[in-house]
Design a protein around this motif. Structure first.
Motif, PDB file in Angstrom:
ATOM      1  N   ALA A   1       0.825  -1.446   0.213  1.00 46.70           N
ATOM      2  CA  ALA A   1       0.035  -0.005  -0.214  1.00 46.70           C
ATOM      3  C   ALA A   1       0.539   1.368   0.126  1.00 46.70           C
ATOM      4  O   ALA A   1       0.488   2.621  -0.714  1.00 46.70           O
ATOM      5  CB  ALA A   1      -0.963  -0.467   1.245  1.00 46.70           C
ATOM      6  N   ASP A   2       1.638   1.282  -0.026  1.00 47.26           N
ATOM      7  CA  ASP A   2       2.685   2.301   0.995  1.00 47.26           C
ATOM      8  C   ASP A   2       3.261   2.692  -0.345  1.00 47.26           C
ATOM      9  O   ASP A   2       3.742   3.670  -0.772  1.00 47.26           O
ATOM     10  CB  ASP A   2       4.448   1.887   2.419  1.00 47.26           C
ATOM     11  N   LEU A   3       3.722   1.698  -1.068  1.00 50.01           N
ATOM     12  CA  LEU A   3       4.726   1.560  -2.906  1.00 50.01           C
ATOM     13  C   LEU A   3       3.661   2.086  -3.343  1.00 50.01           C
ATOM     14  O   LEU A   3       4.136   3.643  -4.382  1.00 50.01           O
ATOM     15  CB  LEU A   3       4.364   0.560  -3.118  1.00 50.01           C
ATOM     16  N   TYR A   4       2.721   1.607  -3.449  1.00 50.94           N
ATOM     17  CA  TYR A   4       1.149   2.535  -4.789  1.00 50.94           C
ATOM     18  C   TYR A   4       1.132   4.218  -3.760  1.00 50.94           C
ATOM     19  O   TYR A   4       1.505   5.187  -5.387  1.00 50.94           O
ATOM     20  CB  TYR A   4      -0.148   1.946  -4.002  1.00 50.94           C
ATOM     21  N   PHE A   5       1.209   4.295  -2.343  1.00 52.95           N
ATOM     22  CA  PHE A   5       0.668   5.951  -2.340  1.00 52.95           C
ATOM     23  C   PHE A   5       1.990   6.839  -2.753  1.00 52.95           C
ATOM     24  O   PHE A   5       2.390   7.182  -3.566  1.00 52.95           O
ATOM     25  CB  PHE A   5       0.673   5.671  -0.622  1.00 52.95           C
ATOM     26  N   ALA A   6       3.993   6.101  -2.374  1.00 52.29           N
ATOM     27  CA  ALA A   6       4.976   7.577  -3.020  1.00 52.29           C
ATOM     28  C   ALA A   6       4.403   7.617  -4.254  1.00 52.29           C
ATOM     29  O   ALA A   6       5.553   7.940  -4.999  1.00 52.29           O
ATOM     30  CB  ALA A   6       6.255   6.260  -2.419  1.00 52.29           C
ATOM     31  N   LEU A   7       4.144   6.448  -5.116  1.00 49.61           N
ATOM     32  CA  LEU A   7       4.318   6.353  -6.592  1.00 49.61           C
ATOM     33  C   LEU A   7       3.603   7.576  -7.039  1.00 49.61           C
ATOM     34  O   LEU A   7       4.234   7.875  -8.498  1.00 49.61           O
ATOM     35  CB  LEU A   7       3.827   5.343  -6.929  1.00 49.61           C
ATOM     36  N   SER A   8       2.083   7.258  -6.399  1.00 49.79           N
ATOM     37  CA  SER A   8       1.606   8.264  -6.843  1.00 49.79           C
ATOM     38  C   SER A   8       1.804   9.538  -6.788  1.00 49.79           C
ATOM     39  O   SER A   8       1.574  10.673  -7.111  1.00 49.79           O
ATOM     40  CB  SER A   8       0.382   8.033  -5.748  1.00 49.79           C
ATOM     41  N   ASP A   9       3.063  10.239  -5.266  1.00 47.14           N
ATOM     42  CA  ASP A   9       2.954  11.085  -4.737  1.00 47.14           C
ATOM     43  C   ASP A   9       4.045  11.588  -5.889  1.00 47.14           C
ATOM     44  O   ASP A   9       4.534  12.939  -6.086  1.00 47.14           O
ATOM     45  CB  ASP A   9       3.315  11.538  -3.535  1.00 47.14           C
ATOM     46  N   LEU A  10       5.177  10.752  -6.547  1.00 41.40           N
ATOM     47  CA  LEU A  10       5.952  10.961  -7.054  1.00 41.40           C
ATOM     48  C   LEU A  10       5.801  12.256  -8.809  1.00 41.40           C
ATOM     49  O   LEU A  10       6.231  12.363  -9.030  1.00 41.40           O
ATOM     50  CB  LEU A  10       6.779  10.047  -8.041  1.00 41.40           C
ATOM     51  N   ASP A  11       4.538  11.837  -9.146  1.00 41.70           N
ATOM     52  CA  ASP A  11       3.954  12.690 -10.325  1.00 41.70           C
ATOM     53  C   ASP A  11       4.039  13.919  -9.527  1.00 41.70           C
ATOM     54  O   ASP A  11       3.853  14.716 -10.759  1.00 41.70           O
ATOM     55  CB  ASP A  11       2.881  11.235 -10.430  1.00 41.70           C
ATOM     56  N   ALA A  12       3.090  14.027  -8.479  1.00 40.91           N
ATOM     57  CA  ALA A  12       2.550  15.089  -8.228  1.00 40.91           C
ATOM     58  C   ALA A  12       3.686  16.212  -7.752  1.00 40.91           C
ATOM     59  O   ALA A  12       3.420  17.247  -8.088  1.00 40.91           O
ATOM     60  CB  ALA A  12       1.729  14.577  -6.677  1.00 40.91           C
ATOM     61  N   GLN A  13       4.638  15.557  -7.441  1.00 41.32           N
ATOM     62  CA  GLN A  13       6.006  16.028  -7.071  1.00 41.32           C
ATOM     63  C   GLN A  13       6.411  17.051  -8.662  1.00 41.32           C
ATOM     64  O   GLN A  13       7.169  18.399  -8.680  1.00 41.32           O
ATOM     65  CB  GLN A  13       7.400  15.771  -6.653  1.00 41.32           C
ATOM     66  N   VAL A  14       6.881  15.982  -9.600  1.00 40.43           N
ATOM     67  CA  VAL A  14       7.487  16.021 -11.238  1.00 40.43           C
ATOM     68  C   VAL A  14       6.450  17.310 -11.231  1.00 40.43           C
ATOM     69  O   VAL A  14       6.557  18.253 -12.203  1.00 40.43           O
ATOM     70  CB  VAL A  14       6.884  15.208 -12.069  1.00 40.43           C
ATOM     71  N   ALA A  15       4.870  16.864 -11.270  1.00 40.28           N
ATOM     72  CA  ALA A  15       4.315  17.896 -11.755  1.00 40.28           C
ATOM     73  C   ALA A  15       4.520  19.541 -11.189  1.00 40.28           C
ATOM     74  O   ALA A  15       4.663  20.677 -12.238  1.00 40.28           O
ATOM     75  CB  ALA A  15       2.918  17.800 -11.495  1.00 40.28           C
TER      76      ALA A  15
END
Length: 430
Positions: A71-85
């Motif tokens: 679950a943590d992996l899925y969340f961390a991947l989701s946040d990567l894209d937000a920070q890139v944006a």
């Protein structure tokens, strides 16, 4: 003619009549039956307790942490894209250098988090999970390459195209693979709980049936001795009966109690924790949609995606309020939703610079600030559930402490006391 004189004192037979000739054989058979059933109770109950302890460890030390990691992996991947944006939107604007540093730092932390989660998953993965992790690693390398291209071109028009390629890799490859790992880990967690329930039922059944059978045998033996030898109480058999009663009742109680602890840990702590982790991932992906609406060629699409994900977070059944037990999380998310709507409206009105400032700024009222406040509240609730889960699992382990040897001690006592209880009576026939 005078009555015959016994060489010893008259044995206390019922009505002065000597017991029947097969009494020694009956005593031996009944004592042997007690010993055999006690040995069976010892063996099966010890096995059940060992299995119960193993299941507690399997849930607390393996299945639950694996589900939490996925679950943590899925969340961390989701946040990567937000920070890139955020970084692409800021570009080379020196006025927003603080926001760019914050986004870069968060991106680096999430990258380390993703790498650590993948290592943990890979360390315990079977062949199927290992194949998914390999796909994730390959996709992650491509994603990071696209992110690097987008950040390098942040001040140029082609930055948006590079970012679109990166986010497509994330949504089409990385997140589906992470969801597969998450679903499999939760399935294994369910299997571990099912196995624990079967162990609990089997152990209680053994305690009740074999314990009850042993009590019946001991009572019948005591009654036989009472009727045959006029012995109201046989101390050894009485002690054995008390030991069996304590063992059977204690084992059944402990097994049920540890099962209740594990069920409470799951329903009241672990399930809400995992559900909050899913909701947290949705919130980060929705927050990234705010940036994508400013970067993408179809802002309306990302605005609709945000609305869909926001509806999941504010729903009555599985929304933030239901998961946390309070309205605070939902209210904080609604605050961020208002920021999103304001930012999209500014962009739609041609005020792009103001929209970017509202998204990337770190002051109170900016989207990044409000999202941080929301995420902090979510993290606090999730951490509480995590602590509660650990406490309940530890309690289940404490309840079982010593029960791998208690059956041997109690049943072993019965095995010793049953022959001892009939020994004196058998000696009268020698």
């Amino acid at each position: 003619m005078s009555a015959p004189v016994w060489p010893h004192a008259v044995p206390p037979y019922r009505d002065g009549v000597p017991p029947r000739s097969d009494t020694p054989a009956v005593l031996r058979r009944r004592a042997t039956a007690v010993v055999v059933v006690a040995a069976a109770l010892l063996t099966t109950l010890t096995a059940a307790m060992v299995a119960a302890r193993a299941q507690v460890r399997a849930i607390g030390d393996a299945a639950a942490p694996q589900a939490a990691t996925a679950a943590d992996l899925y969340f961390a991947l989701s946040d990567l894209d937000a920070q890139v944006a955020r970084m692409v939107l800021i570009g080379g604007d020196d006025a927003r250098a603080g926001s760019r540093i914050d986004a870069l730092g968060t991106y680096d932390r999430r990258s380390e988090q993703v790498d650590a989660d993948l290592r943990r998953v890979l360390g315990v993965a079977g062949p199927a999970d290992e194949a998914v992790v390999r796909r994730l690693l390959d996709g992650l390398a491509v994603y990071r390459q696209r992110v690097g291209q987008a950040l390098t071109a942040a001040a140029r028009p082609d930055a948006q195209g590079a970012y679109t390629q990166a986010t497509n890799v994330l949504h089409l490859e990385l997140l589906p693979a992470a969801a597969e790992l998450r679903d499999r880990s939760e399935e294994r967690l369910g299997d571990a709980y099912a196995t624990g329930l079967r162990t609990e039922i089997a152990g209680v059944t053994v305690a009740v049936l074999l314990g009850g059978a042993l009590l019946v045998l001991l009572v019948r033996l005591q009654v036989f001795l009472t009727r045959t030898f006029r012995r109201l109480v046989n101390p050894a058999l009485l002690a054995a009966t008390v030991a069996v009663l304590g063992l059977a009742a204690g084992a059944a109680t402990v097994l049920v109690a540890q099962g209740e602890c594990l069920r409470a840990a799951r329903t009241e702590s672990l399930s809400p924790f995992l559900a909050l982790s899913r909701a947290r991932a949705v919130s980060y992906d929705a927050a990234a949609d705010t940036g994508r609406a400013l970067l993408g060629a179809d802002p309306g699409h990302y605005d609709r995606e945000f609305a869909r994900k926001s509806a999941l977070l504010t729903g009555d059944r599985d929304g933030l309020a239901a998961l946390s037990g309070s309205a605070e999380l939902a209210e904080r998310w609604l605050g961020y939703r208002r920021d999103h709507q304001r930012i999209v409206a500014l962009a739609g009105a041609g005020r792009r610079a103001e929209a970017v400032a509202g998204l990337t700024g770190l002051r109170r009222g900016d989207a990044a600030f409000d999202f941080y406040a929301f995420d902090t509240a979510v993290s606090a609730v999730a951490a509480r559930h995590d602590r509660d889960f650990g406490r309940e699992v530890a309690r289940a382990g404490r309840l079982l402490r010593g029960w791998t040897v208690i059956p041997a001690a109690a049943a072993g006592l019965v095995i010793l006391l049953a022959p001892l209880g009939v020994r004196a009576r058998l000696a009268e026939y020698r």
